[in-house]
Design a protein around this motif. Structure first.
Motif, short mmCIF file in Angstrom:
data_model
loop_
_atom_site.label_atom_id
_atom_site.label_comp_id
_atom_site.label_asym_id
_atom_site.label_seq_id
_atom_site.Cartn_x
_atom_site.Cartn_y
_atom_site.Cartn_z
N GLY A 62 0.84 -1.25 0.12
CA GLY A 62 0.14 0.06 0.47
C GLY A 62 0.80 1.29 -0.09
N LEU A 63 0.35 2.67 -0.72
CA LEU A 63 1.32 3.55 -1.07
C LEU A 63 0.69 4.82 -0.16
CD1 LEU A 63 4.28 4.96 -1.99
CD2 LEU A 63 2.88 5.03 -4.23
N ALA A 64 1.35 5.66 0.21
CA ALA A 64 0.35 7.13 0.33
C ALA A 64 1.41 8.12 0.34
CB ALA A 64 -0.58 6.80 1.78
N GLU A 65 1.10 9.18 0.00
CA GLU A 65 1.66 10.42 -0.47
C GLU A 65 1.66 11.24 0.35
OE1 GLU A 65 3.09 13.21 -4.76
OE2 GLU A 65 1.69 11.44 -4.71
N ALA A 66 2.64 11.87 0.53
CA ALA A 66 2.61 12.82 1.51
C ALA A 66 2.01 14.23 1.18
CB ALA A 66 3.96 13.55 2.87
N TRP A 67 1.49 15.62 2.76
CA TRP A 67 1.14 16.36 2.36
C TRP A 67 1.87 17.61 3.33
CZ3 TRP A 67 -1.28 12.59 4.38
CH2 TRP A 67 -2.41 12.46 5.73
N PRO A 68 1.86 18.45 2.57
CA PRO A 68 2.21 19.80 3.85
C PRO A 68 1.90 19.67 5.60
CG PRO A 68 1.91 21.03 1.67
CD PRO A 68 0.97 19.22 1.67
N ASP A 69 0.61 19.16 5.66
CA ASP A 69 0.22 19.19 7.33
C ASP A 69 0.34 17.68 7.85
OD1 ASP A 69 0.36 22.02 7.40
OD2 ASP A 69 -1.95 21.38 6.04
N ALA A 70 1.02 16.18 6.92
CA ALA A 70 0.41 15.45 7.35
C ALA A 70 1.46 15.00 8.82
CB ALA A 70 1.27 14.70 6.19
N SER A 71 0.84 14.39 9.49
CA SER A 71 1.60 13.48 9.89
C SER A 71 1.46 12.26 10.60
CB SER A 71 0.52 14.04 11.43
OG SER A 71 -0.66 12.54 11.49
N PRO A 72 3.23 11.53 11.19
CA PRO A 72 3.20 10.06 10.58
C PRO A 72 1.95 9.12 10.85
CG PRO A 72 5.21 11.18 12.01
CD PRO A 72 3.45 12.18 11.44
N GLN A 73 1.02 9.39 11.59
CA GLN A 73 0.25 8.14 12.60
C GLN A 73 -0.66 8.41 11.59
OE1 GLN A 73 0.89 10.91 14.07
NE2 GLN A 73 2.13 9.90 15.79
N GLU A 74 -1.31 9.04 10.42
CA GLU A 74 -2.14 9.51 9.39
C GLU A 74 -1.65 8.95 8.35
OE1 GLU A 74 -5.75 10.24 6.91
OE2 GLU A 74 -5.10 10.27 9.95
N LEU A 75 -0.51 9.29 8.11
CA LEU A 75 0.42 8.69 6.91
C LEU A 75 0.92 7.37 6.91
CD1 LEU A 75 1.62 9.48 3.72
CD2 LEU A 75 3.80 9.55 5.28
N LEU A 76 0.52 6.35 8.04
CA LEU A 76 0.46 5.32 7.68
C LEU A 76 -0.31 4.20 8.14
CD1 LEU A 76 3.27 5.23 10.79
CD2 LEU A 76 3.13 3.77 8.87
#
Length: 787
Positions: A477-491
């Motif tokens: 599974g792949l997710a791309e980060a955004w400027p206000d991302a948190s590590p928990q939400e990205l994971l």
């Protein structure tokens, strides 16, 4: 030669160096010739100093302007060139002074000449003091140098006093001796400066360069201050006439050495625990004390000898104490180095996986936080980041079937292949078990997807682990980060995409998008409602008959679960069963289905006797089979209901037992209880024929997809024919699923099928409906009997 493994250009004499060497030879020749007796006019003795000064200035300037020199080095060698020029100008003043007094009756240096020489020494000292010292703080360096300089000045002052009163009183007046005293003092202070520099980390200079500089100052100081004490020179002949060119030659060699060592890192050497300069000053003073005491008388000499002995004993004791301190400090340094190594090892173990040596979850999350901070600082347009989660499909089965040693060996190979698929700046981590994480810097969605495709291809190659060749599949599974991302939400987003990939058939990758989020929210809501539905008793069972061909007599039933929600209405099994499996609710739901079906089957047996369905089939998921103690759960349910184990059929899919392990062991235990096993949806899996050798199946249920086109000359008809031949050859029972027309039933019977189920025979019936049908069948049979 080499320094720190790098090549230093070999010495090639330049015209300036040749000139400086020639001037030194000329100066020695003139000095020795005039020492034996008048040979040449005295002013010629000062001319070689001018030529050597010009040559040294040229070499120093060339070094200052050469390639690979930093700002500090350029300043140092420019100041050295300036000092050489000032010495040359001072020598010109001495030429003029000697020409004006050919018999040597004039002062050694007039005032302008003395000023030039003093300026040259000041420039040399300033250049050396401005060099950076790595080990010592600036304040500490200045304080130590000031102490050594004062020691030298006191010692030289004492010698100058004695020299003025005794040694030079016969040839020089007190005012005439002042330039000699000043220059000697400055020269010895220069020796102190270079000595301190040589004991430091070389101030950015090459080690041999520092030695040559120390030699230059030592030669100059000896010639200017100490040489007159040992040699009685005739009028007009000075030791500096010979020692000044030698000093400048050392300077020229030092500059040339530094130019040839440009770009080569200086070698660090062990720091000395104490300096020898103060002890040299004490030794010199003691020597002077003995000389004076000897001139005074025997009593003074004895006292002086005693004082010198006491001083020597104190110095000896102090030196021994300093050496002991040095040994203790070296031992402490060694212990600190070892402690730092242990600390590094502990830190590495705390932040890396012990098996694969990849970063662990804690370090991966830290890297993620740092990378997200950079994304937030630079903005999405300038900095990109993608996070991928990789889960090995069916890894637990490998551990269960082949052992943990084989599983660990496979994980090591997988970790190595993941490293090979990414760049050096990317982060690869083992997050636990068979789950890995990737942090891909500077890659947008499409580029990161290419990396995932490369990883999937790399993992598709067989993995050799402890003698086994294993096929590895992974869901990514792949997710791309955004400027206000948190590590928990990205994971979380990457995890959501990974489970979406598993749902699509495993061995795939998926990219997070808003649609996945909607599905996840809907699935989460449905999962919560499933839990409530189980507690509220909203589930019910229906039963689809299995018939005998061609007469259609019922031989058994398959149990199917239905859910009618108060808010959603009817919810199909294809929608809620996958969610129940992901959330684990399939375990309590499956237990309820089994116990309810067995109680109902026993009720039919009690009510209808031999006319009741002979067998009842219950679907079991892979999650249930891997649940510890599942076979014991079935045994307890059979004992509770009193139903005959040989009339219970457990229906499992091929994928549930493909990898063997715990699931296959559970089926073997069920067989020992007398329970029969049916492979459901047979023919749609990836290794159906291989399963027939390992799975203890009694029945194959041919999937509906092969029955639909059986009426014509289609591939489905060929497959269906092959399957009945296989089951006959293996003495297995075959049941055709999804029969919807009489034509299909006739064709199946003609091909050799003797059992089937589908809408053509009966739709799924509730327990009441099935009981009514059985009652009708019994009444009809009784009527025929009475006739």
């Amino acid at each position: 030669m080499t320094v720190e493994g790098q090549q230093v250009e070999r010495l090639r004499p330049t015209p300036a160096l040749v000139m400086a060497g020639a001037m030194v030879v000329v100066s020695i020749t003139l000095f020795l010739g005039n020492l034996a007796g008048p040979w040449t006019p005295l002013f010629w003795n000062w001319v070689p100093s001018i030529g050597t000064a010009v040559a040294a200035a040229v070499v120093c300037w060339r070094t200052a302007t050469g390639p690979g020199r930093d700002a500090v080095g350029r300043r140092f060698w420019r100041l050295q060139a300036l000092a050489a020029v000032l010495i040359g100008l001072g020598a010109s003043g001495d030429v003029r002074q000697a020409a004006a007094h050919p018999n040597g009756s004039g002062a050694q240096h007039d005032l302008p000449t003395t000023i030039l020489y003093c300026l040259s020494m000041a420039v040399l000292l300033w250049a050396m003091l401005k060099l950076p010292v790595i080990r010592h703080e600036r304040r500490e360096r200045l304080l130590r140098f000031a102490g050594d300089a004062l020691t030298v000045m006191v010692t030289v002052g004492l010698f100058a006093w004695y020299l003025t009163r005794h040694a030079v009183s016969a040839s020089l007046a007190g005012s005439d001796a002042l330039p000699v005293i000043v220059l000697a003092t400055l020269a010895l202070v220069g020796v102190a400066a270079v000595g301190k520099l040589a004991m430091s980390d070389l101030g950015g200079l090459d080690r041999i360069t520092v030695r040559l500089l120390a030699g230059a100052t030592a030669v100059g100081a000896f010639g200017a201050g100490l040489f007159p004490l040992f040699v009685d020179l005739p009028p007009g002949l000075r030791g500096s006439q010979m020692f000044t060119p030698a000093t400048l030659l050392f300077l020229a060699f030092a500059a040339d050495r530094q130019r040839r060592a440009a770009g080569v890192a200086p070698v660090e050497r062990p720091r000395r625990r104490f300096g020898v300069l103060p002890y040299l000053a004490v030794a010199a003073t003691d020597g002077l004390l003995l000389v004076i005491s000897n001139a005074v008388g025997d009593g003074a000499l004895v006292v002086a000898l005693a004082a010198v002995c006491l001083t020597a004993l104190v110095v000896f004791r102090q030196v021994n104490a300093l050496r002991e301190n040095g040994r203790l400090l070296r031992r402490l340094d060694a212990n600190l180095v070892q402690l730092n190594q242990y600390q590094h090892q502990l830190t590495h173990r705390a932040t890396h996986d012990g098996l694969t040596d990849l970063a662990n979850r804690a370090l991966f999350e830290q890297h993620t936080r740092d990378a997200l901070a950079a994304v937030a600082a630079w903005g999405a347009e300038d900095s990109t980041l993608s996070l991928a989660l990789i889960d090995l499909d069916d890894f637990k089965a490998i551990n269960d079937r082949l052992g943990h040693a084989v599983g660990d060996a496979m994980l090591v190979v997988v970790a190595q292949r993941l490293r090979e698929c990414v760049r050096a700046e990317d982060v690869v981590a083992r997050l636990g078990g068979d789950e890995f994480g990737l942090l891909l810097h500077g890659l947008r969605g499409d580029e990161a997807t290419e990396v995932l495709a490369r990883i999937t291809e790399a993992l598709s190659r067989p993995v050799h682990a402890l003698g086994y060749d294993l096929l590895v599949r992974a869901s990514v599974g792949l997710a791309e980060a955004w400027p206000d991302a948190s590590p928990q939400e990205l994971l979380r987003r990457a995890d959501l995409a990974m489970y979406a990939a598993k749902e699509r058939g495993k061995g795939r990758h998926a990219v997070y998008d808003a649609e996945l989020e909607q599905h996840q929210a809907a699935d989460a809501q449905l999962g919560a409602e499933l839990r409530q539905a189980l507690d509220r008793g909203e589930f019910s069972l229906v039963y689809q008959p299995i018939v005998r061909l061609p007469d259609g007599k019922w031989t058994g039933v398959e149990t199917l679960v239905r859910w009618t929600s108060p808010t959603r209405g009817f919810v199909g099994p294809d929608k809620f069963i996958p969610i129940a499996e992901r959330t684990g609710l399939i375990v309590p739901l499956g237990d309820w289905i089994l116990r309810t079906a067995l109680r109902q089957a026993m009720a039919w047996v009690q009510q209808f006797g031999d006319d009741a369905p002979h067998e009842i089939g219950v679907n079991v998921s892979a999650r249930q089979l891997r649940e510890p103690g599942y076979a014991e759960t079935v045994r307890d349910a059979l004992a509770e209901s009193g139903f005959d184990p040989e009339r219970l059929v457990v229906e499992v899919t091929e994928t549930a037992v493909f990898d063997g392990g715990v699931a296959l062991d559970a089926l073997q235990m069920l067989v020992t209880l007398g329970v029969k096993v049916a492979l459901d949806d047979f023919g749609t899996g990836h290794s159906s024929l291989g399963l027939l050798r390992t799975c203890p199946a009694d029945t194959l249920k041919v999937d509906k997809s092969f029955v639909d086109g059986i009426g014509g000359r289609s591939e489905e008809a060929v497959i269906a024919t092959a399957m009945i031949q296989i089951t006959n050859g293996l003495h297995l029972q075959a049941i055709a699923e999804g029969v919807e027309t009489a034509e299909q039933a006739d064709t199946l019977h003609r091909l050799g099928y003797r059992f089937a189920q589908g809408y053509h025979f009966s739709r799924p019936l509730s327990a009441q409906q099935l009981g009514d049908r059985l009652t009708e069948s019994m009444l009809a049979q009784a009527t025929l009997t009475t006739r």
